[in-house]
Motif scaffolding. Structure first.
Motif, short mmCIF file in Angstrom:
data_model
loop_
_atom_site.label_atom_id
_atom_site.label_comp_id
_atom_site.label_asym_id
_atom_site.label_seq_id
_atom_site.Cartn_x
_atom_site.Cartn_y
_atom_site.Cartn_z
N TRP A 26 -11.60 33.38 -88.07
CA TRP A 26 -10.71 33.63 -86.92
C TRP A 26 -11.35 34.72 -86.06
CZ3 TRP A 26 -5.38 32.41 -85.59
CH2 TRP A 26 -4.84 33.25 -84.62
N PRO A 72 -8.08 27.72 -78.85
CA PRO A 72 -7.05 28.43 -78.10
C PRO A 72 -7.58 29.72 -77.46
CG PRO A 72 -6.72 28.71 -80.48
CD PRO A 72 -8.04 28.04 -80.28
N PHE A 73 -8.77 30.15 -77.86
CA PHE A 73 -9.35 31.40 -77.36
C PHE A 73 -10.75 31.53 -77.93
CE2 PHE A 73 -7.07 32.53 -81.32
CZ PHE A 73 -8.12 33.05 -82.06
N GLU A 98 -8.48 23.20 -74.16
CA GLU A 98 -7.82 24.49 -74.39
C GLU A 98 -6.38 24.24 -74.82
OE1 GLU A 98 -8.24 27.23 -71.14
OE2 GLU A 98 -7.08 28.80 -72.14
N VAL A 99 -6.08 24.62 -76.06
CA VAL A 99 -4.73 24.43 -76.60
C VAL A 99 -4.22 25.76 -77.13
CG1 VAL A 99 -5.02 21.98 -77.16
CG2 VAL A 99 -5.63 23.71 -78.87
N ASP A 100 -2.92 25.82 -77.31
CA ASP A 100 -2.27 27.01 -77.85
C ASP A 100 -2.61 27.17 -79.34
OD1 ASP A 100 0.39 28.83 -77.88
OD2 ASP A 100 0.45 27.44 -79.56
N GLU A 101 -2.51 28.41 -79.84
CA GLU A 101 -2.82 28.69 -81.25
C GLU A 101 -2.00 27.84 -82.21
OE1 GLU A 101 -2.32 32.88 -82.00
OE2 GLU A 101 -3.71 33.41 -80.40
N ALA A 102 -0.73 27.65 -81.92
CA ALA A 102 0.11 26.85 -82.82
C ALA A 102 -0.22 25.36 -82.70
CB ALA A 102 1.59 27.09 -82.50
N LEU A 105 -3.13 24.75 -84.86
CA LEU A 105 -2.78 24.70 -86.28
C LEU A 105 -2.08 23.40 -86.63
CD1 LEU A 105 -2.27 25.76 -89.12
CD2 LEU A 105 -0.42 27.17 -88.22
N TRP A 106 -1.13 22.98 -85.77
CA TRP A 106 -0.42 21.73 -86.03
C TRP A 106 -1.42 20.55 -86.03
CZ3 TRP A 106 2.57 25.79 -85.73
CH2 TRP A 106 3.92 25.73 -86.00
N ALA A 122 5.44 23.88 -78.36
CA ALA A 122 4.48 24.73 -77.63
C ALA A 122 3.71 23.84 -76.68
CB ALA A 122 3.51 25.39 -78.60
N GLY A 123 3.42 24.37 -75.53
CA GLY A 123 2.60 23.63 -74.56
C GLY A 123 3.40 23.16 -73.38
N LEU B 74 2.76 32.57 -87.49
CA LEU B 74 3.14 31.47 -86.60
C LEU B 74 4.50 30.89 -86.95
CD1 LEU B 74 -0.33 29.81 -85.98
CD2 LEU B 74 1.23 30.65 -84.23
N TRP B 105 -9.48 26.45 -63.25
CA TRP B 105 -9.68 26.32 -64.70
C TRP B 105 -10.95 25.52 -65.01
CZ3 TRP B 105 -10.15 22.14 -67.97
CH2 TRP B 105 -10.10 22.43 -69.34
N LEU B 113 -9.32 35.49 -71.93
CA LEU B 113 -9.17 35.23 -73.37
C LEU B 113 -8.99 33.76 -73.73
CD1 LEU B 113 -6.67 38.09 -74.28
CD2 LEU B 113 -9.03 37.90 -75.07
N GLY B 114 -8.36 32.99 -72.85
CA GLY B 114 -7.83 31.69 -73.26
C GLY B 114 -6.33 31.81 -73.42
N VAL B 115 -5.64 30.68 -73.58
CA VAL B 115 -4.16 30.72 -73.61
C VAL B 115 -3.61 31.47 -74.81
CG1 VAL B 115 -3.75 28.64 -72.24
CG2 VAL B 115 -3.98 28.45 -74.74
N ARG B 116 -4.45 31.57 -75.89
CA ARG B 116 -4.00 32.21 -77.13
C ARG B 116 -2.65 31.63 -77.56
NH1 ARG B 116 -6.74 37.32 -79.33
NH2 ARG B 116 -5.85 36.11 -81.02
N GLY B 117 -1.68 32.50 -77.91
CA GLY B 117 -0.38 32.00 -78.37
C GLY B 117 0.69 32.11 -77.30
N PRO B 119 1.74 30.05 -74.90
CA PRO B 119 2.68 28.92 -74.79
C PRO B 119 3.70 28.88 -75.93
CG PRO B 119 0.46 28.19 -74.24
CD PRO B 119 0.33 29.59 -74.79
N VAL B 120 3.24 29.05 -77.15
CA VAL B 120 4.18 28.97 -78.29
C VAL B 120 5.12 30.17 -78.29
CG1 VAL B 120 2.71 30.09 -80.05
CG2 VAL B 120 4.40 28.38 -80.74
N LEU B 123 8.01 29.70 -75.68
CA LEU B 123 8.97 28.63 -75.95
C LEU B 123 9.78 28.87 -77.23
CD1 LEU B 123 7.91 27.14 -73.58
CD2 LEU B 123 7.61 25.10 -74.96
#
Lengths: 279, 239
Positions: A26, A72-73, A98-102, A105-106, A122-123, B74, B105, B113-117, B119-120, B123
């Protein structure tokens, strides 16, 4: 019982151009850097790399090996922005999912469970949907009727991870505070290569830590590589912390010069050069 | 004890964001929010959970009280028992936030950094923001990449809960028309006009703009002697 030990170069010789490769750890934490260095010594290219990105992503991007990155980063933790990832993005040198961290994982969990997707809250509403036009949604068939992102499985051709201890059969153990997602990377992959700080007899594993520390199961592992210092310069608690000084050298040295000075030879030459580099 | 600095008022404003949250994880990103979260935990919000920045839940004296590796973190996010205070490279009047990249983009002018967390987070659990330098470059008409989801894009998101934005100038909530940003407090010495000038869009302004309260003597002692004796906070916010 099959002995799965091999060298880093042998492991990398099994990878092919165009493969989808997941890289564990990570950010700048317990990355399989010795395997990444072996990958840099090889000719393997055109990769789709799936990673909670750190210097693994930066180095492979700088060397032009990544066609597409799924992440995600990318960060060096103590240095927030990964310099070579930044350069590659600003030059338009790599395609990015580019996707979110969760979501990430999913996606791994879907792959590990052989599901085509998993619903994730998420998203939606974010530009992750705009920059990934292939993403679909799924609506709950129950009374709530909520809509989710249907995160597609992140199935991997190969996974590369680094742990503290392993036996010759591929049972891998983490001894630090966080397993990260290395077990999932192996479960999501058709082949998995696990490097370790120290190869031990199976009976030794539970002497170093409780059974819960046995993170990676041998049924998910193709090859085991003994690589002391194999996460350098990222952290590998409790065996060693991040080499902040060397990470700074990595982040501030132009890539061609860094590559020539530290990555021209084998792993032993790397360690000698890296140890000599702190003056 | 000397009068509180701007940085110390920012610490108080951040700490106040976790007041009344109960037994949830306070997730501060950035130095001043981290000091604020610890201050809240040590004073008026003793039920808060805090991490060591990595995989452990710790009490203010560092005693480990739980295990929170990323995978469980998470679950805590999606389970909702968390209030995060994130940074923002850009944020708009609706609370859309960007930490990913500046420019298009497809080929950013500046990759961040990127979107990181984000979005999650937005929500699933309450979200506040911290901006150490309130400027038109951060408070923009439109963010280049929506990472954290704002009110205008959150239709149907049942756990979306943007709380407030704390900056080095003041505090904004989303009580403006159509749930847009509204200035509710300024730090001592800051004028409403100053905030307006440093914001690209025209923020709504509360009928009565409060002034951020000063730390009590006990709080000031905790900040200066216990939590941040090296005065790192002054490097994030001067004055």
């Amino acid at each position: 019982m099959r002995d799965k030990t091999m060298t880093a170069d042998e492991a990398v010789s099994r990878l092919r151009d165009g493969m989808t490769v997941g890289i564990g750890g990570w950010g700048s934490r317990r990355k399989p850097m010795a395997l990444v260095r072996a990958l840099l010594r090889s000719e393997v290219s055109d990769l789709t790399v799936v990673s909670y990105g750190g210097p693994d992503v930066g180095m492979l991007a700088a060397a032009g090996r990544i066609r597409r990155l799924v992440a995600p980063f990318a960060t060096l933790d103590s240095i927030p922005l990964e310099p070579h990832f930044r350069t590659a993005r600003e030059r338009g040198d790599l395609d990015l999912t580019e996707v979110d961290e969760a979501m990430f994982l999913w996606g791994l969990q879907a792959a590990a469970n052989r599901l085509p997707f998993l619903p994730v809250r998420a998203g939606l509403g974010s530009d992750v949907m705009r920059v990934n036009p292939g993403l679909r949604t799924v609506t709950s068939p129950y009374d709530d009727g909520e809509t989710f992102v249907a995160m597609p499985a992140l199935r991997l051709d190969a996974a590369l991870v680094h742990v503290n201890r392993a036996d010759r059969r591929g049972n891998g153990q983490y001894l630090g505070p966080d397993p990260y997602f290395d077990d999932l990377f192996c479960e999501a992959a058709d082949t998995a290569y696990v490097s370790c700080e120290r190869l031990v007899d199976t009976a030794e594993l539970t002497k170093a830590g409780p059974p819960q520390s046995l993170l990676v199961g041998r049924h998910t592992v193709t090859g085991v590589i003994e690589a002391p210092g194999g996460a350098h310069f990222t952290s590998c608690a409790p065996d060693y912390g991040r080499d902040e000084e060397f990470q700074r050298v990595y982040a501030t040295t132009p890539w061609p010069r860094f590559a020539a000075r530290y990555l021209g030879g084998d792993e032993r030459a790397y360690r000698a050069a890296a140890d000599g580099g702190r003056s | 004890m000397t009068e509180a600095t701007r940085a110390e008022h920012c610490v108080i404003a951040c700490a106040e964001e976790w007041r009344g949250d109960g037994e949830v994880l306070a997730s501060p990103m950035g130095l001043i929010p981290s000091i604020g979260a610890r201050l809240a935990r040590l004073t008026f919000a003793p039920e808060l959970l805090l991490t060591d920045g990595e995989a452990l839940l710790v009490t203010p004296d560092g005693t480990v009280e739980g295990w929170l590796p990323y995978r469980r973190h998470l679950t805590l996010v999606t389970g909702g028992r968390r209030h995060v205070m994130m940074g923002a490279s850009q944020i708009d009047r609706h609370g859309n936030q960007n930490i990913s990249c500046v420019g298009p983009w497809e080929r950013p002018v500046r990759q961040l950094l990127g979107v990181r967390g984000a979005p999650v987070n937005t929500l699933n659990n309450p979200v506040s923001y911290w901006v150490p330098r309130h400027s038109r470059r951060v408070f923009v008409e439109r963010v280049d990449m929506v990472c954290g989801v704002g009110h205008d894009r959150a239709a149907g998101a049942r756990y979306h809960a943007l709380r407030r934005v704390v900056s080095d100038l003041g505090v904004l909530d989303f009580g403006g028309p159509g749930r847009t940003m509204r200035l509710v407090a300024v730090h001592p010495g800051v004028t409403v006009e100053q905030v307006r000038e440093a914001t690209s869009f025209e923020p709504a302004v509360a009928d009565e703009v409060a002034v951020t309260r000063s730390p009590t003597a006990a709080e000031l002692r905790l900040i200066r002697e216990v939590i941040d004796p090296g005065n790192a906070r002054a490097r994030e916010v001067a004055g």
